[in-house]
Motif scaffolding. Structure first.
Motif, short mmCIF file in Angstrom:
data_model
loop_
_atom_site.label_atom_id
_atom_site.label_comp_id
_atom_site.label_asym_id
_atom_site.label_seq_id
_atom_site.Cartn_x
_atom_site.Cartn_y
_atom_site.Cartn_z
N GLY A 1 -0.32 -0.86 -6.88
CA GLY A 1 0.28 -1.16 -5.59
C GLY A 1 1.06 -2.46 -5.60
O GLY A 1 1.44 -2.97 -4.55
N ARG B 1 0.82 -1.21 0.00
CA ARG B 1 0.00 0.00 0.00
C ARG B 1 0.85 1.26 0.00
O ARG B 1 0.44 2.32 -0.46
N ALA C 1 -6.68 1.20 -5.16
CA ALA C 1 -6.53 0.11 -4.19
C ALA C 1 -7.71 -0.85 -4.27
O ALA C 1 -7.54 -2.07 -4.24
#
Length: 766
Positions: A65, A33, A371
């Motif tokens: 990511g 992350r 994400a």
């Protein structure tokens, strides 16, 4: 794989959101992350990992990511996990120490401290400044201030877009690779630029026709209210009826132009999307077909399939729809903003006030959605892999009565995908509705402030009336920015996954030596060969043996003694770490792979049959063979008898992987395929292990005539299969040749072979 993942998972960092996604010997993929939405941090982490001894390649992608690390296969997974975690920690500490950590993206953003509130405050201050300017205008400020207010909105828009676009370009550059010179979208379009230009030109023309139609409709309202439209008087249309007739004709022409141009542009965009999808799928699949076998086996089948279907489809889908929306939105802005500034500057600021806000919201949504989309894509891949594994293991599942257990596992993975998708949907819907609220408020403000300007005489009604409807088209398209940003993010993520697949190395010929089947004698020599699979002890260690040309040579021994590895080295599925594998005195690494593999026929213990007919499977690789040749090969493999009893004979469809056939029948079809290939060297790796003894004896009898004047290598555990071989090598651990000789000679030695024969046949050696 589970043990490797478990080892790496022991170094999972909760604080930094770092966890292993995929771990195989020589390669690890992590979700980190820390690098998500932070191009500079991703670059620093990749550089830090690349400098560590033992790490051969490191890539970090701020779009997804994801972090890819290739390393020396001799390093343990746990050690590599510790290295990766240490590098992530150091990069995070350096970022914190510099006082400029990037803002967290995704679920953690709500609770993370924000050291830099500039990206949040700037659009808010811009909007606040616009409101103050509006209040000033309502109170009758000078025309110069009106222009300044409109310019302030434009400047705020430019600042937001420039800052956000710079980050987007950096992320896109990482998606394309550090050495890429062009934006990923240009890389995706590739050779189809001419169609892109045609589609773009048609979209611009269509948008211009739509705005002309809106203008004509505004003039029609002006004629109905005031009895005339001043712009038409100059064209000689002086009466209301003449102007209405003229406007009716203009509206009809504009409607026809909009319809025709819209049809043509949409058709061009859709064809562009289809061309891109077809081109990328064809090129990527060809690349996959030429991958090194070790890399292909190291990838999940579901992941490769997803890249070739869903991800490639997303590349085309973006150009079939959202790209057209972007161009139409840009055209509307390019025409309407100057028109308002020139004709009605006192309402320009309120008409376009939502633009910087909507732009900021859309780009912020794009960044934060990365994400969620990456997590959703990974969970979908795991779900697909589990479903495929469960279906392929149907017999095992039923034998252990674990149907409910498998259903529960799929339910849990499906719920995980559902929750991740819901989170993404909530974010997207919230964004779209927020944009809609801003555009609606702007429309109401335009009517209010514009109406007041008309009433107090500062704005002519003839100017205001045609402009009322035009911003509505722009603002309605502004509401699509969320969807466009959504599709853009999905496209970049898909492009990254496809590029990762295309980055895997293909088989490369180190030599250009030609090999003609007619000239191959078939002598095979292994000279001091050492080979180890990544992360494992040596399977073969300094092995030397000779397989004479034109004879049947058998390799027997315990599981793991390197018998199948010898076959893989000869086929060049793998290359020896040291030593040489020679065919007729030539190092196989100096030969073209295709020439070598044409010269060697290979039948595996678990052969693969394609979804098609029996004849198609026997003819596979020898596509020009006649039906008579197919039947002859099947007869030599003892397959003709059972094929002839089937209703459709050789045209019988056998399903995926030959699911409608027994294991022995599949082996006989594969053996017939190798016989039809007619290679001078043939390798049979447990090729008859699933047939009964009577059928095996019949196959052995027919293979004796087939083996004449060719080299045949028979790998077997069942010694009755190899008793008539000209030479038998008994393999021990690490590929050591424990014994060699004929069947009778080995029995006379009373060694390992004799013991195995006694166990299997119940006969005591004389």
């Amino acid at each position: 794989m589970p043990s490797l993942l478990g080892a790496a998972a022991g170094f999972r960092s909760v604080e930094l959101g770092a966890s292993p996604r995929s771990v195989i010997p020589g390669r690890q993929r992590w979700d980190v992350r820390l690098v998500l939405g932070r191009p500079r941090t991703a670059e620093i982490l990749a550089a830090a990992l690349g400098r560590i001894p033992g790490i051969t390649e490191a890539r970090a992608n701020p779009v997804t990511g994801g972090v890819l690390v290739r390393h020396d296969a001799r390093l343990r997974a746990a050690d590599v996990g510790r290295i990766i975690r240490g590098a992530i920690t150091r990069v995070a500490e350096n970022a914190t120490g510099s006082g400029s950590p990037a803002r967290p993206v995704g679920p953690a953003a709500a609770s993370a401290p924000r050291a830099d509130r500039g990206p949040v405050l700037r659009p808010v201050l811009a909007v606040g400044g616009g409101v103050v300017a509006g209040v000033t205008l309502i109170k009758g400020a000078a025309r110069g201030r009106q222009l300044v207010a409109a310019g302030g909105v434009a400047a705020a828009t430019a600042i937001v877009l420039r800052k956000a676009w710079r980050g987007t370009v950096e992320a896109a550059r990482h998606a394309a690779g550090a050495d890429a010179e062009r934006h990923p979208l240009l890389e995706i379009v590739g050779p189809h630029r001419r169609r892109l230009y045609r589609a773009a030109a048609l979209s611009v023309a269509c948008q211009a026709a739509e705005m002309a139609l809106g203008t004509f409709l505004g003039w029609t309202g002006l004629v109905l209210i005031k009895g005339e439209a001043a712009p038409l008087v100059g064209l000689g249309l002086t009466t209301a009826s003449a102007q209405l007739l003229g406007l009716a004709g203009l509206v009809a022409v504009a409607c026809a132009a909009v319809a025709g141009l819209s049809y043509a542009s949409n058709l061009q965009w859709r064809r562009l999307g289809q061309d891109i999808e077809h081109d990328w799928r064809s090129r990527t699949y060809r690349h996959v077909q030429h991958l090194e076998l070790g890399h292909l086996e190291g990838e999940r089948t579901s992941r490769v399939t997803g890249a070739l279907t869903n991800d490639v489809g997303q590349l085309g889908a973006f150009f079939a729809g959202p790209a057209n929306d972007v161009l139409q939105l840009g055209t509307s802005l390019a025409v309407l903003v100057p028109a308002f500034l020139l004709l009605a500057p006192q309402i320009a600021w309120i008409a376009f006030l939502p633009i910087p806000v909507v732009a900021w919201l859309s780009l912020r949504h794009q960044s934060e959605a990365a994400a969620t989309y990456a997590a959703t894509g990974e969970r979908r891949a795991r779900l697909g892999s589990q479903v495929i594994n469960s279906l392929e293991a149907g017999a095992t599942v039923k034998s252990f009565c674990t149907e409910e257990y498998e259903a529960t596992r799929v339910d849990e993975l499906s719920e995980s995908v559902q929750e991740s998708s819901r989170q993404a949907d909530r974010s997207t819907i919230r964004h779209v509705e927020t944009v809609r609220a801003w555009t609606t408020a702007s429309m109401a403000g335009t009517l209010l402030i514009g109406g007041r300007s008309v009433l107090n005489g500062t704005l002519r009604f003839e100017v205001f009336s045609p402009l009322i409807g035009l911003p509505q088209m722009l603002l309605m398209r502004m509401s699509r920015l969320g969807g466009i940003a959504d599709q853009y993010q999905r496209t970049l993520a898909s492009y990254d996954r496809v590029q990762r697949l295309r980055a895997l190395p293909v088989e490369a010929d180190s030599g250009d030596g030609k090999l003609e089947n007619a000239e191959v004698r078939g002598e095979i020599v292994l000279d001091g060969v050492t080979f180890a699979y990544p992360g494992r002890p040596a399977t073969l260690e300094d092995l030397s043996l000779t397989i004479p040309a034109g004879q049947v040579t058998a390799l027997v021994g315990a599981t793991g003694s390197g018998k199948t590895t010898i076959a893989k080295l000869l086929m060049r599925y793998q290359d020896a770490d040291s030593g040489r594998v020679l065919l007729d005195g030539q190092d196989v690494r100096d030969l073209r792979r295709h020439d070598l593999r044409h010269a060697v026929g290979f039948v595996a213990q678990d052969p693969f049959l394609f979804d098609g007919s029996i004849a198609d499977n026997i003819r596979y690789g020898t596509f020009g063979a006649s039906h008579e040749d197919v039947v002859r090969a099947a007869a030599m493999a003892e397959a003709h008898t059972f094929v002839a009893t089937l209703p459709d004979g050789y045209d019988t469809l056998i399903g995926e992987r030959g699911a409608t056939l027994s294991g022995g029948q599949r082996q006989r079809i594969a053996l017939a395929r190798a016989i039809l290939k007619d290679s001078p060297v043939v390798i049979l790796d447990e090729a008859t292990s699933a047939v009964d003894n009577e059928t095996e004896a019949a196959i052995q009898r027919t293979l004796r005539s087939f083996a004449a004047d060719r080299t045949m290598i028979v790998i077997a555990h069942r010694l009755s299969t190899v008793r008539h071989a000209d030479r038998i090598y008994v393999m021990d651990k690490r590929g050591i040749v424990a014994e060699q000789g004929t069947h009778d000679e080995l029995l006379a030695q009373h060694g390992l072979y004799a013991s195995l024969w006694q166990l299997q046949a119940g006969e005591i050696a004389a």
